[in-house]
Design an enzyme around this catalytic site. Sequence first.
Site, PDB file in Angstrom:
ATOM      1  N   ASP A  93       0.859  -1.187   0.000  1.00 32.58           N
ATOM      2  CA  ASP A  93       0.000   0.000   0.000  1.00 32.58           C
ATOM      3  C   ASP A  93       0.895   1.238   0.000  1.00 32.58           C
ATOM      4  OD1 ASP A  93      -2.901   1.096   0.636  1.00 32.58           O
ATOM      5  OD2 ASP A  93      -1.487   2.199   1.926  1.00 32.58           O
ATOM      6  N   ASN A 105      -2.643  13.041  -3.452  1.00 31.19           N
ATOM      7  CA  ASN A 105      -3.822  13.523  -4.186  1.00 31.19           C
ATOM      8  C   ASN A 105      -4.233  14.915  -3.722  1.00 31.19           C
ATOM      9  OD1 ASN A 105      -4.263  11.433  -5.967  1.00 31.19           O
ATOM     10  ND2 ASN A 105      -5.410  10.213  -4.478  1.00 31.19           N
ATOM     11  N   ASP A 129      -2.735   9.649 -10.232  1.00 30.16           N
ATOM     12  CA  ASP A 129      -2.815   8.570 -11.232  1.00 30.16           C
ATOM     13  C   ASP A 129      -1.445   8.273 -11.814  1.00 30.16           C
ATOM     14  OD1 ASP A 129      -5.498   8.426 -10.809  1.00 30.16           O
ATOM     15  OD2 ASP A 129      -6.070   9.549 -12.623  1.00 30.16           O
ATOM     16  N   GLU A 141      -4.951   2.437  -3.847  1.00 24.26           N
ATOM     17  CA  GLU A 141      -3.494   2.479  -3.931  1.00 24.26           C
ATOM     18  C   GLU A 141      -2.858   1.184  -3.443  1.00 24.26           C
ATOM     19  OE1 GLU A 141      -4.666   4.647  -0.086  1.00 24.26           O
ATOM     20  OE2 GLU A 141      -5.431   4.383  -2.104  1.00 24.26           O
TER      21      GLU A 141
END
Length: 864
Positions: A719, A727, A736, A762
């Site tokens: 992760d 973000n 992205d 993620e």
Amino acid sequence: MKNKTIQTTALTFILLTIMGVVSGFLIHQFLLERYQAEERELVREFSGSIRASMESTLSNDLNIVHSMAAYLSVHPDVTQEGFKDFASQIFRDSTTLTNLAAAPNLVLTYVYPVAGNESILGVDFRDIPEQLPLVNKARESGDLVVAGPVDLVQGGQGILGRAPVFYEDKGNIVFWGIVSSLISFDSLIDELLPFLDKYNLKLSVRGINGSGAWGRAFFGNDDLFEEENGIQSMVMFPNGSWQIAVAPVDGWHTGHRYHFPVIFSIAIFVVFVTVFVFIRSHLNEKIRENEMRLDDITKASSDIIWETDRFGVLRYVSGKGESLLGITRDKLIGYSIFDFISTEKDPNSIMTLRDLMEARKAIVDYEVWLKTADPQPVCVLRNAIPLFEHRTQELIGYRGVDKNISLQKNLQLELEENANLLDLFFKQSLDGFFFMMLDEPVEWNDSVDKDAVLDYVFKHQRVTKINKALLQQYRASEEDFLGLTPTGFFAHDYKMGRHLWRKLFDEGQLHIDTDEKRFDGSSVTFEGDYIILFDGQGRITGHFGVQRDVTIERDREFQLQRYIAINDKNIIISQTNLDGIITYASDAFCLICGYAKEELVGQSHNIIRHPEVSDKIYKELWETISSGKTWYGEFKNKKKDGSFYWVNSIVLPVENRHGERFAYMSVRQDITAKKELEILSVTDRLTGLFNRQKLDRSLEEQRLRFSRYGEIFSVILLDIDHFKSVNDKFGHLEGDRILKCFSQIIQGQIRKTDIAGRWGGEEFLILCPHTDLDGAVARAEEIRRSIEEYDFGLGRSVLASFGVAQVAIEISENPEEDHEVNHPNEGVLTSISIHMITDQLLRSADAALYKAKEEGRNRVVRAL
């Protein structure tokens, strides 16, 4: 005569056969002894090379142990870093040394390399009863002790080398401890395998614990140590030795490579000499028979056989000359051959024959009328050849044969009478017959103006005779047809008419299809045979023709060719011979693969084979079609430009009308688009990795393999740390991009057999088949370091946390309650309990990931 030839030949054959058998046996024995000695000497040389290689490797590795012992005797208070530095320097000189350890006071304190050997640190040799005796032996002897090969826990075999370490303290020799090394016996043997395979040799080794020529073989077969089976030699190394035995894999030869050539040569010699004797005897016999036969033929022949001198004076005439001419031989011999030629039928015959003979030319099929005692002459067909003196090549005469053809001449009258029968056939035939005759004969050669001749012919060659069938073909009456010229026939295509007439006159005959017009204006196609007619002077007087109406057949052939052309353009088809060589490729096939027909024909389908297609599929295909059945399946093929395409293929045998197989045909359908859709259905659109659906299916497949065969696997769950902050700070587009970068890093680190995908958000999941927990942890750590070192272009690092779990196998004490599988590590049928399957495995990995987050992130945690 024949019996004498057979007896001579048989006696020669028997004597030569006895000599051949005796000489062949002696040669065979000599060559066999020489060949066997050369073979054993060659294997002895190979054995020496193997011994030298093993001694060099073992001595090098054991000298490393000595080097470390010497180093420690000088540096008894060595630190971990000092041990590692020195060990790394001497360790890299070996390709077979697995580890190097030192045990001060018999407690394993130092080891290189540490990775993979952590578990032995702190081990006290006094707590290992099975190894303590060899340790004490090294201490007591003060020298290196070799043990093994021994079976290793991690698989394979190893050789243990232990050397004692002593150092001097205030004049006293003090025992410091033991230096121990592990040499991979499997790697030692692997270095020899290319040599053994190259020369087709097998190897056995004995002398466990360096005991020399003693005990059973610990590698290979004991039988090789029998003296007649293998070449033996001793492998010497410090304080020990092994004995090796080497022999050819297929055993020692009991014959030699010249056995059959020797037998064949002797047999050929015997046969050749026997045949020569037979032919020589037979020819002599035939010569005698032919001399007698020629004399009989001459006497019995119905032809006149004669011979003259250079002036044409007869010096020999066969008996038939008397009976045919009614003239006795004494009135023939000594007279000129021209005296008996009649000029009544052919006034020029004497002059023609005299010119030929003076020119020393052969007389071939020349008709001559000869005088007889009766008023009526006879006609003969004369053939004669000139005779020359062998050395000077001067003409010495002529020898010839006159065949009586008077009967044939009379038959010509009968042929004329039969012309009426031929005319009847002409009228009743189903094929169209006709004669087209010229008003005047024409010359046709290179000396004439052929265009001018054709102008005359097209106006003055007319249909003079036709049958009923021809009139029906043209739908015309006899009045319409008779007198028709070539201009009338080809009024619709005058240029083509002249071309066909020129070709007919050039070649003398013609077989051709022509498209013409009937008298009612409709089109018609004729298949015709046309033959030129000549007069006695070689001039063309006209021609004779036979025609068949083939309009329907040609229309059918056209439609068939049109259908074939449509198939060739639109259907992917190829055909091969029985060896798989392409003999036909459709346009559609060329279009999809990118090759021209010339590039495909003569090649096998390997030219478009994609590397991902397994040999198993091709084997199944060939087994199916070779048995006369049809194969159905899908293929991934490679284009000329390196790209690929998918086809659904049907491959079937092709037979002729007798049921004999002569080819294989493949009909294909392009399914590339379908396959691309299938790939998209299991791919995460953002990262290009597998999606959750594909990962679930792969986990289920691994679970089934684990349940059935005990094949272990592990999972890595990772992760991205603080991804939300990425973000929030940089935006979702940058987020992205970070996800795509992570997918590229993962793809660059995993094996081909590993399966990586986006688990969600993620999170990423990596499925590692045939991998235990240690291996998966090591792979996860490599990925973690790659992420840590990667520049994501954000001005800050982006890190990840990892949780690793392995499916577990435990030997059950109650087989009745557990599932039975074939455990590959044990090699026997064993009952196992499956502790973690899918959900439990993922929960364990998730728990480990959570723990990694708790412990500070950017780390790999293994499941307990």
